[in-house]
Design a protein around this motif. Structure first.
Motif, PDB file in Angstrom:
ATOM      1  N   UNK A   1      52.679  -4.321 -19.791  1.00  0.00           N
ATOM      2  CA  UNK A   1      53.151  -5.502 -20.699  1.00  0.00           C
ATOM      3  C   UNK A   1      54.480  -5.528 -20.647  1.00  0.00           C
ATOM      4  N   UNK A   2      55.249  -4.688 -20.569  1.00  0.00           N
ATOM      5  CA  UNK A   2      56.776  -4.829 -20.253  1.00  0.00           C
ATOM      6  C   UNK A   2      57.101  -5.563 -18.920  1.00  0.00           C
ATOM      7  N   UNK A   3      56.403  -5.554 -17.864  1.00  0.00           N
ATOM      8  CA  UNK A   3      56.425  -6.346 -16.608  1.00  0.00           C
ATOM      9  C   UNK A   3      55.880  -7.695 -16.886  1.00  0.00           C
ATOM     10  N   UNK A   4      54.772  -8.037 -17.860  1.00  0.00           N
ATOM     11  CA  UNK A   4      54.593  -9.314 -18.108  1.00  0.00           C
ATOM     12  C   UNK A   4      55.615 -10.189 -19.028  1.00  0.00           C
ATOM     13  N   UNK A   5      56.300  -9.450 -19.803  1.00  0.00           N
ATOM     14  CA  UNK A   5      57.254  -9.828 -20.780  1.00  0.00           C
ATOM     15  C   UNK A   5      58.627 -10.540 -19.854  1.00  0.00           C
ATOM     16  N   UNK A   6      58.754  -9.333 -19.078  1.00  0.00           N
ATOM     17  CA  UNK A   6      60.037  -9.762 -18.058  1.00  0.00           C
ATOM     18  C   UNK A   6      59.554 -10.993 -17.278  1.00  0.00           C
ATOM     19  N   UNK A   7      58.568 -10.922 -16.860  1.00  0.00           N
ATOM     20  CA  UNK A   7      58.060 -12.383 -15.892  1.00  0.00           C
ATOM     21  C   UNK A   7      58.277 -13.528 -16.734  1.00  0.00           C
TER      22      UNK A   7
ATOM     23  N   UNK B   1      61.742 -14.550 -17.147  1.00  0.00           N
ATOM     24  CA  UNK B   1      62.000 -15.038 -15.954  1.00  0.00           C
ATOM     25  C   UNK B   1      61.804 -16.464 -15.655  1.00  0.00           C
ATOM     26  N   UNK B   2      60.651 -16.785 -16.200  1.00  0.00           N
ATOM     27  CA  UNK B   2      60.014 -18.073 -15.971  1.00  0.00           C
ATOM     28  C   UNK B   2      60.613 -19.126 -16.908  1.00  0.00           C
ATOM     29  N   UNK B   3      61.095 -18.561 -17.980  1.00  0.00           N
ATOM     30  CA  UNK B   3      61.719 -19.219 -19.163  1.00  0.00           C
ATOM     31  C   UNK B   3      60.572 -19.769 -20.223  1.00  0.00           C
ATOM     32  N   UNK B   4      59.292 -18.982 -20.268  1.00  0.00           N
ATOM     33  CA  UNK B   4      58.493 -19.168 -21.256  1.00  0.00           C
ATOM     34  C   UNK B   4      58.752 -18.413 -22.476  1.00  0.00           C
ATOM     35  N   UNK B   5      58.552 -19.007 -23.648  1.00  0.00           N
ATOM     36  CA  UNK B   5      58.691 -18.221 -24.898  1.00  0.00           C
ATOM     37  C   UNK B   5      57.741 -17.231 -25.208  1.00  0.00           C
TER      38      UNK B   5
END
Length: 105
Positions: free
Chosen positions: A92-98, A101-105
């Motif tokens: 989940x932490x990696x998902x939030x960081x991605x 990084x992509x600029x999604x809210x």
């Protein structure tokens, strides 16, 4: 004149009950020899028969072994769940960081 109160251990109570039940000694004789009330003797006898099933309950090695096996299984499952929770938190932490990084809210 009052008598001093006596306390009998469970072993002593069973020994006195045994005199009556196995050796067929009259209750009145037992009570007189040991300074007991007949009513008290009958109370002990009632308690003895009401709690007699406890003597036959399975509290041996097998029961303890089963309880130990269950405890080990519970501990293993708790460890497995902890590892899954750690992995899920990491993903989940990696998902939030991605997403950041992509600029999604």
């Amino acid at each position: 004149m009052t008598r001093k109160r006596r306390h009998y251990s469970p072993e002593q109570k069973v020994a006195l009950l045994r005199l009556h039940l196995l050796e067929k000694k009259p209750i009145s004789d037992i009570c007189q020899e040991h300074g007991l009330s007949v009513n008290l003797f009958y109370l002990w006898q009632k308690q003895f028969f009401e709690n007699g099933t406890a003597a036959f309950q399975n509290t041996g090695k097998r029961h303890k072994a089963e309880a130990d096996a269950k405890d080990r299984k519970v501990a293993a499952l708790e460890d497995k769940l902890r590892v899954k929770n750690d992995v899920l938190a990491e993903l989940m932490e990696e998902h939030v960081q991605l997403k950041k990084g992509l600029g999604e809210p």
